[in-house]
Each structure stands twice: as C-alpha cells, then as structure tokens.
Write a protein that holds these residues in place. Sequence first.
Motif, PDB file in Angstrom:
ATOM      1  N   UNK A 151      -2.335  37.999  49.966  1.00  0.00           N
ATOM      2  CA  UNK A 151      -1.795  38.309  49.035  1.00  0.00           C
ATOM      3  C   UNK A 151      -2.068  37.790  47.431  1.00  0.00           C
ATOM      4  N   UNK A 152      -3.481  38.312  47.569  1.00  0.00           N
ATOM      5  CA  UNK A 152      -3.929  37.866  45.854  1.00  0.00           C
ATOM      6  C   UNK A 152      -3.718  39.723  45.375  1.00  0.00           C
ATOM      7  N   UNK A 153      -3.639  39.741  44.816  1.00  0.00           N
ATOM      8  CA  UNK A 153      -3.160  39.975  42.797  1.00  0.00           C
ATOM      9  C   UNK A 153      -4.520  41.057  42.137  1.00  0.00           C
ATOM     10  N   UNK A 154      -5.101  42.063  42.044  1.00  0.00           N
ATOM     11  CA  UNK A 154      -6.031  42.515  40.759  1.00  0.00           C
ATOM     12  C   UNK A 154      -5.052  43.330  40.182  1.00  0.00           C
ATOM     13  N   UNK A 155      -4.964  43.114  38.946  1.00  0.00           N
ATOM     14  CA  UNK A 155      -4.313  44.701  38.710  1.00  0.00           C
ATOM     15  C   UNK A 155      -5.285  44.930  36.875  1.00  0.00           C
ATOM     16  N   UNK A 156      -5.072  46.049  36.899  1.00  0.00           N
ATOM     17  CA  UNK A 156      -5.858  46.479  35.360  1.00  0.00           C
ATOM     18  C   UNK A 156      -4.854  45.851  34.332  1.00  0.00           C
ATOM     19  N   UNK A 157      -5.120  45.410  33.111  1.00  0.00           N
ATOM     20  CA  UNK A 157      -4.818  44.761  32.172  1.00  0.00           C
ATOM     21  C   UNK A 157      -3.860  45.899  31.596  1.00  0.00           C
ATOM     22  N   UNK A 158      -4.054  47.206  31.308  1.00  0.00           N
ATOM     23  CA  UNK A 158      -2.941  48.348  31.316  1.00  0.00           C
ATOM     24  C   UNK A 158      -2.364  48.035  31.565  1.00  0.00           C
TER      25      UNK A 158
END
Length: 121
Positions: free
Chosen positions: A55-62
């Motif tokens: 469940x660890x998320x990694x999203x681009x700032x954009x």
Amino acid sequence: QVRLAESGGGLVQAGGSLRLSCTASGSIFSVESMGWYRQAPGKQRELVASLTSGGVRNDADSVKGRFTVSRDNANNAVYLQMNGLKPEDTAVYYCHAVVRTKRWTIGVPYWGQGTQVTVSS
C-alpha cells in the motif's frame, strides 16, 4: 513469462477524465509493485504513480491531487484514475509491474505495450 495487458487510453478534452486498467497474467508468484509510467514525444519515460503490495504510494508531483492509482491484489490489476487532465498529460502510458515468478526469486520488472492518452486544449 508474464504479460501486462492495458486498456483505457483515448482522446479527451482538457479537464476531462480517463481510467486506465492493467492486468498481469502468466507465471506469477507475487506482484511486488504495480504502477504507471508515461513517455511524451521527445521526452524520457517518467513515473506517474506506483503502489506496492503493502500500500505504499509514489506519485509524481505533476499529478498529485488529480490522478489516483489503485490496485486489486487478488486479480493482479492496477488502475489509474485521471481527473482534471491537461494537454501536458498527453503521452503513451505504460503499465509497469515488479513480479516474482517463484517463491525464492527476486522481483523482475515487466512492461505493458503502452496506451495512448491525448488531451486536447
């Protein structure tokens, strides 16, 4: 062998929404992480969003606040809900997964064939 099958790309006006889907199939013991990358013409492929099995998320700032990645772990599927699309989101979107094919092996990255997302202004 592992295959990633994508669907859901298309043409949409700025401000609109699209939902991408990707399902992994084949010789799978476990899927460690799944997510989406994109590549615009003349640019490098970049991470859009990913989600581990824990469940660890990694999203681009954009895309923060506009795109949401989610997973169906039971079916080895990942989704990308894209809202508030902008012309600069136009790119080929690739599904990505890190897959263990056997219990005592390390995860190996796999890619889908890509799906085109075009946002008109």
